[in-house]
Design a protein around this motif. Sequence first.
Motif, PDB file in Angstrom:
ATOM      1  N   LEU A   4      -9.078  -9.539 -13.824  1.00 36.85           N
ATOM      2  CA  LEU A   4      -7.788  -8.855 -13.671  1.00 36.85           C
ATOM      3  C   LEU A   4      -7.987  -7.411 -14.113  1.00 36.85           C
ATOM      4  CD1 LEU A   4      -4.714  -8.814 -13.160  1.00 36.85           C
ATOM      5  CD2 LEU A   4      -4.418  -9.453 -15.565  1.00 36.85           C
ATOM      6  N   SER A  15      -3.579 -11.423 -24.178  1.00 37.09           N
ATOM      7  CA  SER A  15      -3.342  -9.990 -24.071  1.00 37.09           C
ATOM      8  C   SER A  15      -4.270  -9.220 -25.011  1.00 37.09           C
ATOM      9  CB  SER A  15      -1.887  -9.664 -24.412  1.00 37.09           C
ATOM     10  OG  SER A  15      -1.005 -10.299 -23.504  1.00 37.09           O
ATOM     11  N   CYS A  30      -2.774 -10.480 -20.006  1.00 38.87           N
ATOM     12  CA  CYS A  30      -3.761 -11.197 -19.194  1.00 38.87           C
ATOM     13  C   CYS A  30      -3.549 -12.689 -19.421  1.00 38.87           C
ATOM     14  CB  CYS A  30      -5.175 -10.790 -19.583  1.00 38.87           C
ATOM     15  SG  CYS A  30      -6.445 -11.643 -18.607  1.00 38.87           S
ATOM     16  N   THR A  49      -6.496  -3.890 -15.161  1.00 42.93           N
ATOM     17  CA  THR A  49      -5.272  -3.279 -15.698  1.00 42.93           C
ATOM     18  C   THR A  49      -5.569  -1.833 -16.061  1.00 42.93           C
ATOM     19  OG1 THR A  49      -4.500  -5.381 -16.587  1.00 42.93           O
ATOM     20  CG2 THR A  49      -3.498  -3.373 -17.479  1.00 42.93           C
ATOM     21  N   ARG A  73     -10.641  -4.538 -17.799  1.00 45.10           N
ATOM     22  CA  ARG A  73     -10.827  -5.765 -17.013  1.00 45.10           C
ATOM     23  C   ARG A  73     -10.738  -6.967 -17.934  1.00 45.10           C
ATOM     24  NH1 ARG A  73     -14.260  -2.231 -14.349  1.00 45.10           N
ATOM     25  NH2 ARG A  73     -13.900  -2.138 -12.087  1.00 45.10           N
ATOM     26  N   CYS A  74      -9.871  -7.850 -17.549  1.00 42.37           N
ATOM     27  CA  CYS A  74      -9.753  -9.126 -18.249  1.00 42.37           C
ATOM     28  C   CYS A  74     -10.559 -10.170 -17.441  1.00 42.37           C
ATOM     29  CB  CYS A  74      -8.288  -9.541 -18.363  1.00 42.37           C
ATOM     30  SG  CYS A  74      -8.055 -11.180 -19.084  1.00 42.37           S
ATOM     31  N   TRP A 132     -12.436  -9.101 -22.587  1.00 45.41           N
ATOM     32  CA  TRP A 132     -11.935  -7.843 -22.032  1.00 45.41           C
ATOM     33  C   TRP A 132     -13.078  -6.838 -21.995  1.00 45.41           C
ATOM     34  CZ3 TRP A 132      -7.286  -6.308 -19.920  1.00 45.41           C
ATOM     35  CH2 TRP A 132      -6.213  -7.197 -20.035  1.00 45.41           C
TER      36      TRP A 132
END
Length: 511
Positions: free
Chosen positions: A134, A103, A66, A136, A118-119, A78
């Motif tokens: 974001l 990350s 991220c 993922t 979700r970031c 996150w």
Amino acid sequence: MDIITLESKLLLKPDAGIYYCVARAGRDVDVLPLHLAVEESSVPHLGEQVGPPVTGTVGEPVSLPCRMSGSPEPYLSWILPNGNVVRRGTAVPGGLTIETNGSLYLPNPSLRDGGHYRCTAVNHYGRDALSVQLLTTLEVWTRPPRMQLASYREATIHQGGEVHLECQADGVPAPLLSWVLPDRSVMTSAGPSTSRISVDTNGTLHISVTLPSDRGVYRCVASNSAGAASTSVRVHVSSLPPVIQQPREEHLLLSPGRPVYAHCSARGAPPPTLRWRIPDGTLVRPSQFLHGNLFVLTNGTLHIRKVGPKDSGSYECTATSNSAGERSRVVRLEVETPTYGLRGRVEGPSPVTYTRPGVAVELPCLTIATPRATVTWETPDLMQLKVMAQPRIYGNRYLSPQGSLVIQKPTSMDTGFYKCTAKNVIGVDTKATYLNFFAIYMLNRLSADNVLPATPHSIAQHVSFSFTTVSIHIGTNVMSHNMIVLHLLSILKNVLLGFKNVILKCCIFMC
């Protein structure tokens, strides 16, 4: 107070809280408090950026990328599939952390960790805020175990020996190895073990001392969350009867005070146990000490430090195997009692030996003795000739390794008494002969001229001899040289008297 629940699209969990709705009508004011709750959603929302899915393996670390930028620098967090939020510097069960590049790091993912992550990046500029998300997806996969050895094997081991059965398998996650024994019991490296059977951390099964009951099929099972695999080993347990590596019978003859080492070693399956039975019936095992003089070594050798007459008898060594029988050997120990004289015999020359000029004569002396004896010859000139491993020559005398004394080309100087003496730690024995050169020479002359008959039997009818053998022993009266000379003179006197008539005829003949 009414509660209004909204599905989060552009809202974040920090936006939840109490909001007031104010209505004015003239001087009248009405306030309606509203409670905003933000509910997490596992499906992408409008305006979210969907990142590439990330695939991870159970038990192996994985990072969800991220990367966000902005001015001022955005604040990252996150949101996990279970709704929990991971922020920088906060501790989360499972060890999840946010790395410096944003990350999300999962050190030990499991199947439960799969799902949507979700970031969220937020920055504030004055009273305004901008939020970008974001999405993922983490997919955690596994692989069932796979055995690295043949699915079936056979192993043969001698009873009492060691068994090492290997079990190797791979898989994701790493499989757990366990053994199912022939009696249906299950053993693992983490579980309890017995005094004979255990499992190493690498899955190898060990049996320290095999028994007949250990024969059968052993199955190794490798299992993880994705499945299981197995391999089997059939174990055969064989037995070998004990074999003693020394002769079945042995005879030892020793003098008092000497040490004894009677060996007894055996092999077999299972390894046999050894024990000795001594003449009085007592059983003695290895490492056992008895009577302060007898000891059995760990290798089975019977040791007596100093033997005596009471130690004579039969010693029996027995090698025993419970399932394969037994074998034995007997050692007969004879301890010599001190005696006067040599134990054994000396086969020497006849009391009188005849010869003639120039013809070699052999004086034998064969010694049979235990312990081994040393042999010496004493000649008429009192020389001592010792029998050696190599032949010896002393003038015209040849001494062989077997004990015989050969006189080559004898003359009248070689006549006299020759004494063979054998000696060992027990005693001494002696044989003697008188080498008569002149008498046989004369007899030959008379016989050649028909004065006397030619045959030895007919000669013996004309002449009567009186001979004796000189034998000197330890413990008896030892004759001095003077006494020996007097005794020899007496013998010569008897010989001369017996040859009286012969000598007269010889004188007439020679004249």
